[in-house]
Design a protein around this motif. Structure first.
Motif, PDB file in Angstrom:
ATOM      1  N   UNK A   5      53.222  48.442  41.218  1.00 41.27           N
ATOM      2  CA  UNK A   5      53.180  47.111  41.827  1.00 41.27           C
ATOM      3  C   UNK A   5      51.759  46.559  41.800  1.00 41.27           C
ATOM      4  N   UNK A   6      50.769  47.419  42.039  1.00 39.66           N
ATOM      5  CA  UNK A   6      49.373  47.004  42.000  1.00 39.66           C
ATOM      6  C   UNK A   6      48.974  46.570  40.594  1.00 39.66           C
ATOM      7  N   UNK A   7      49.596  47.181  39.595  1.00 44.61           N
ATOM      8  CA  UNK A   7      49.285  46.805  38.215  1.00 44.61           C
ATOM      9  C   UNK A   7      49.630  45.345  37.951  1.00 44.61           C
ATOM     10  N   UNK A   8      50.742  44.886  38.527  1.00 41.23           N
ATOM     11  CA  UNK A   8      51.169  43.503  38.320  1.00 41.23           C
ATOM     12  C   UNK A   8      50.564  42.541  39.344  1.00 41.23           C
ATOM     13  N   UNK A   9      49.990  43.080  40.415  1.00 45.38           N
ATOM     14  CA  UNK A   9      49.308  42.247  41.417  1.00 45.38           C
ATOM     15  C   UNK A   9      47.934  42.880  41.665  1.00 45.38           C
ATOM     16  N   UNK A  10      46.980  42.660  40.746  1.00 46.57           N
ATOM     17  CA  UNK A  10      45.685  43.352  40.812  1.00 46.57           C
ATOM     18  C   UNK A  10      44.912  43.146  42.112  1.00 46.57           C
ATOM     19  N   UNK A  11      45.185  42.050  42.820  1.00 47.99           N
ATOM     20  CA  UNK A  11      44.455  41.809  44.064  1.00 47.99           C
ATOM     21  C   UNK A  11      44.684  42.942  45.064  1.00 47.99           C
ATOM     22  N   UNK A  12      45.829  43.606  44.982  1.00 49.90           N
ATOM     23  CA  UNK A  12      46.115  44.719  45.887  1.00 49.90           C
ATOM     24  C   UNK A  12      45.231  45.921  45.583  1.00 49.90           C
ATOM     25  N   UNK A  13      44.661  45.954  44.390  1.00 47.25           N
ATOM     26  CA  UNK A  13      43.769  47.052  44.005  1.00 47.25           C
ATOM     27  C   UNK A  13      42.335  46.751  44.418  1.00 47.25           C
ATOM     28  N   UNK A  14      41.766  45.688  43.822  1.00 49.28           N
ATOM     29  CA  UNK A  14      40.361  45.413  44.134  1.00 49.28           C
ATOM     30  C   UNK A  14      40.187  44.884  45.557  1.00 49.28           C
ATOM     31  N   UNK A  15      41.230  44.274  46.118  1.00 48.52           N
ATOM     32  CA  UNK A  15      41.116  43.738  47.474  1.00 48.52           C
ATOM     33  C   UNK A  15      40.939  44.804  48.529  1.00 48.52           C
ATOM     34  N   UNK A  16      41.465  46.025  48.288  1.00 47.87           N
ATOM     35  CA  UNK A  16      41.351  47.112  49.274  1.00 47.87           C
ATOM     36  C   UNK A  16      39.921  47.613  49.415  1.00 47.87           C
ATOM     37  N   UNK A  17      39.130  47.408  48.361  1.00 55.26           N
ATOM     38  CA  UNK A  17      37.764  47.937  48.376  1.00 55.26           C
ATOM     39  C   UNK A  17      36.726  46.817  48.459  1.00 55.26           C
ATOM     40  N   UNK A  18      37.159  45.646  48.902  1.00 53.51           N
ATOM     41  CA  UNK A  18      36.251  44.491  48.935  1.00 53.51           C
ATOM     42  C   UNK A  18      35.140  44.733  49.954  1.00 53.51           C
ATOM     43  N   UNK A  19      33.899  44.491  49.533  1.00 47.89           N
ATOM     44  CA  UNK A  19      32.744  44.790  50.388  1.00 47.89           C
ATOM     45  C   UNK A  19      31.973  43.535  50.757  1.00 47.89           C
ATOM     46  N   UNK A  20      31.075  43.699  51.714  1.00 47.26           N
ATOM     47  CA  UNK A  20      30.235  42.575  52.142  1.00 47.26           C
ATOM     48  C   UNK A  20      29.315  42.129  51.014  1.00 47.26           C
ATOM     49  N   UNK A  21      28.831  43.084  50.211  1.00 44.94           N
ATOM     50  CA  UNK A  21      27.971  42.722  49.087  1.00 44.94           C
ATOM     51  C   UNK A  21      28.716  41.894  48.052  1.00 44.94           C
ATOM     52  N   UNK A  22      29.966  42.259  47.788  1.00 42.68           N
ATOM     53  CA  UNK A  22      30.783  41.483  46.856  1.00 42.68           C
ATOM     54  C   UNK A  22      31.051  40.088  47.414  1.00 42.68           C
ATOM     55  N   UNK A  23      31.278  40.006  48.717  1.00 41.63           N
ATOM     56  CA  UNK A  23      31.514  38.709  49.345  1.00 41.63           C
ATOM     57  C   UNK A  23      30.309  37.787  49.160  1.00 41.63           C
ATOM     58  N   UNK A  24      29.117  38.331  49.324  1.00 40.52           N
ATOM     59  CA  UNK A  24      27.905  37.527  49.171  1.00 40.52           C
ATOM     60  C   UNK A  24      27.781  36.986  47.748  1.00 40.52           C
ATOM     61  N   UNK A  25      28.001  37.876  46.748  1.00 45.14           N
ATOM     62  CA  UNK A  25      27.917  37.439  45.355  1.00 45.14           C
ATOM     63  C   UNK A  25      28.989  36.428  45.003  1.00 45.14           C
ATOM     64  N   UNK A  26      30.200  36.655  45.498  1.00 44.66           N
ATOM     65  CA  UNK A  26      31.302  35.732  45.218  1.00 44.66           C
ATOM     66  C   UNK A  26      31.062  34.362  45.833  1.00 44.66           C
ATOM     67  N   UNK A  27      30.535  34.332  47.047  1.00 51.19           N
ATOM     68  CA  UNK A  27      30.292  33.051  47.718  1.00 51.19           C
ATOM     69  C   UNK A  27      29.216  32.242  46.988  1.00 51.19           C
ATOM     70  N   UNK A  28      28.164  32.908  46.558  1.00 48.02           N
ATOM     71  CA  UNK A  28      27.108  32.200  45.824  1.00 48.02           C
ATOM     72  C   UNK A  28      27.653  31.635  44.520  1.00 48.02           C
ATOM     73  N   UNK A  29      28.439  32.430  43.795  1.00 52.81           N
ATOM     74  CA  UNK A  29      29.031  31.951  42.551  1.00 52.81           C
ATOM     75  C   UNK A  29      29.983  30.796  42.815  1.00 52.81           C
ATOM     76  N   UNK A  30      30.754  30.877  43.897  1.00 55.21           N
ATOM     77  CA  UNK A  30      31.729  29.840  44.214  1.00 55.21           C
ATOM     78  C   UNK A  30      31.053  28.501  44.501  1.00 55.21           C
ATOM     79  N   UNK A  31      29.937  28.539  45.212  1.00 51.18           N
ATOM     80  CA  UNK A  31      29.213  27.293  45.531  1.00 51.18           C
ATOM     81  C   UNK A  31      28.751  26.615  44.249  1.00 51.18           C
ATOM     82  N   UNK A  32      28.162  27.413  43.350  1.00 52.74           N
ATOM     83  CA  UNK A  32      27.622  26.850  42.103  1.00 52.74           C
ATOM     84  C   UNK A  32      28.755  26.323  41.213  1.00 52.74           C
ATOM     85  N   UNK A  33      29.829  27.115  41.070  1.00 52.84           N
ATOM     86  CA  UNK A  33      30.933  26.693  40.207  1.00 52.84           C
ATOM     87  C   UNK A  33      31.645  25.482  40.803  1.00 52.84           C
TER      88      UNK A  33
END
Length: 572
Positions: A5-33
């Motif tokens: 099921x995780x194979x077809x819904x990848x968010x269930x895989x990477x979402x379980x290990x989401x970190x504060x550092x990833x959040x910071x990088x994602x937010x900066x990229x989101x603002x620029x994009x």
């Protein structure tokens, strides 16, 4: 089950290990994009012949759905130039721009495109993207970039012009030169020149002035937004709408609405082929970008799951007032460079665009269409690179012909003809190359057990043995070529008593090729000659063992070519 099921819904895989550092990088990229996507989305909606808000709508829900189902951690999904042009070309034959029928047809096109992509993903048909060769895709992109740029000149000049090919556009523009709006021309030309400077000179100028690389990079990426703001303020302050300057006008101040595609058979039958072409082009463009960016971080992209992600994104566009979308090259690179760590960066971008759709749309009422046209022109001209013609000419005349034909037909006839030509030529080019497989007569390199082409190396041969290396799988289209090659080579050579086929490069032998080998074996046996095989791969050997061919073989099957050379040396 959970893993599948995780194979077809990848968010269930990477979402379980989401970190504060990833959040910071994602937010900066989101603002620029987000800053980059606002003018781009509006511009590509204009290119597709749709209201400006459709660009924003096509960049919200589709991005979220791709973040859930996609596998790329940097791909930014939304409207792109080529797909927008193909959308306009397709819908222009269905309804008039500005009508309800045109907008509904756009929803239906996105629905069909999403359905096709989903079906391809479920049945793991990602390999179909390989039928479009990279040179052909490059030729199509070059031609499309020229057509897109030409189609936007009318907005720069402030005239009415139309056409789906470069010739038609040029003739239409020439016929409208006496109606140029000079105020619009000054505004559009100024915006175009400024955007070119932003793209190619702003960062170096800021760095030379003493600004840090990081700040200069952010300001450069935000440069198009500054141009949008400045030109909008100029139109508002000087009331240029009274001078004939066309603006975006009123944009609904709300989130994407719930919409329904038209599922009538007449419309579906008219859109199914264009939808398939858009799906194929969009997938090839998207997967090439995703794989390039993933390779830089040693990440993995699943092409079949990408089909599902893109299919879900297009389905989302169909039900929220959008039009066909795919992964964009420029915004994906910006997303990657800005530090995106996971697909969550796309979801955050969608939130930013939703905020813009609700609170900022009144501010773009006076945004001139000429500025959006300038944004498109500057973006697509970076795609126009004629070096592929020189490179393909020097490397492969067949590839050059495919590139040139695709480019010319796209320019002269239109995008649909160019895409269709590209697909057909890619397949025909592959078939042409495989119907005449490279066959080398080989001999033994002295003091080794290696065999090489007699025309390229000094080798030892046996006058009574003909050793051939087949550098291609054997199937119905090239089996006769092998048969004719062997018979032509044996003609006038009475000393040859043994023919050895080295099959180290043969991955498949279909039934037609097997029947050809049986005919060769029978004819050689009738002429008091023997057919031998060497270095057959296991799967091919398993297939041959199911038939009586091996038991009827006039010669032997050798594990390696050197064994055949030694065994046949005693049979002079």
């Amino acid at each position: 089950m959970t893993s599948k099921f995780q194979k077809y819904v990848p968010v269930l895989d990477w979402g379980r290990h989401y970190s504060r550092g990833q959040f910071s990088g994602d937010m900066m990229a989101a603002v620029i994009v987000t800053i980059m996507l606002i003018p781009q989305s509006l511009a590509y909606a204009l290119l597709a012949g749709l209201p400006a808000e459709a660009g924003l709508y096509a960049s919200i829900v589709p991005i979220i759905l791709y973040a859930i189902f996609g596998t790329s951690r940097a791909l930014a999904v939304g409207p792109v130039a080529i797909v927008s042009l193909m959308t306009a070309t397709t819908l222009g034959q269905i309804a008039d721009q500005g009508t309800v029928g045109y907008a509904v047809a756009a929803l239906t096109l996105a629905f069909l495109s999403g359905g096709i992509l989903l079906v391809m993903g479920v049945f793991r048909l990602g390999f179909l993207g390989n039928f479009l060769s990279h040179p052909v895709i490059t030729g199509f992109i070059v031609a499309s970039g020229m057509i897109i740029a030409a189609s936007q000149i009318k907005h720069i000049l402030g005239v009415d012009a139309s056409g789906h090919s470069l010739i038609a556009l040029i003739l239409s523009l020439l016929g409208a030169l006496d109606t140029i709006n000079w105020t619009t021309l000054c505004l559009g030309a100024g915006a175009t020149a400024t955007l070119f400077w932003v793209r190619y000179g702003m960062k170096s100028t800021l760095v030379a002035a003493g600004m840090g690389q990081g700040i200069a990079d952010v300001l450069t990426k935000a440069g198009p937004v500054f141009v949008v703001i400045i030109t909008t303020v100029i139109v508002w302050a000087f009331d240029l709408t009274t001078h004939g300057v066309k603006v975006v006008g009123e944009v609904p101040q709300n989130l994407p609405p719930l919409t329904m595609p038209n599922l009538s058979m007449d419309l579906l039958s008219a859109l199914i082929l264009p939808a398939a072409l858009i799906s194929l082009i969009g997938f090839v463009e998207s997967i090439s970008v995703a794989q390039t960016l993933a390779a830089k971080k040693r990440q993995r992209i699943d092409p079949d799951q990408e089909l599902i992600g893109l299919g879900a994104a297009n389905m989302g566009a169909a039900f929220t007032g959008g039009f066909p979308v795919t992964g964009g090259f420029a915004r994906s690179v910006v997303n990657f460079d800005a530090g995106a760590q996971t697909p969550a960066a796309g979801a955050f971008t969608a939130v930013g665009l939703a905020i813009a759709a609700v609170f900022l749309t009144p501010l773009i009422y006076f945004l001139p269409q000429a500025t959006l046209a300038a944004t498109i022109i500057v973006a697509v001209l970076s795609l126009v690179d004629f070096s592929i013609l020189k490179r393909s000419w020097s490397y492969s005349k067949a590839d050059f012909f495919a590139v040139f034909a695709t480019l010319v037909l796209t320019l002269l006839v239109g995008v649909a003809a160019g895409v269709t030509t590209g697909v057909i030529l890619s397949v025909l080019l592959h078939l042409y190359k495989t119907t005449q497989p490279h066959i080398a007569e080989i001999g033994l390199i002295p003091n080794t057990q290696h065999f090489r082409n007699i025309d390229r190396h000094g080798v030892e041969t046996q006058h009574h043995v003909l050793s051939l290396r087949i550098d291609e799988s054997l199937y119905f289209a090239n089996a006769k070529y092998l048969e004719d090659y062997i018979y032509d080579r044996l003609a006038g050579c009475p000393d040859i008593k043994h023919v050895v086929l080295k099959c180290s490069a043969v991955n498949e032998i279909d039934l037609s090729a097997l029947e050809t080998l049986e005919a060769i074996n029978e004819r050689l046996g009738a002429a008091d000659m023997a057919l031998h095989l060497s270095e057959i791969k296991g799967p091919v050997m398993d297939r041959l063992a199911k038939e009586h061919f091996l038991s009827d073989l006039t010669g032997q099957v050798f594990l390696c070519q050197y064994d055949a050379y030694q065994a046949l040396a005693d049979k002079v």
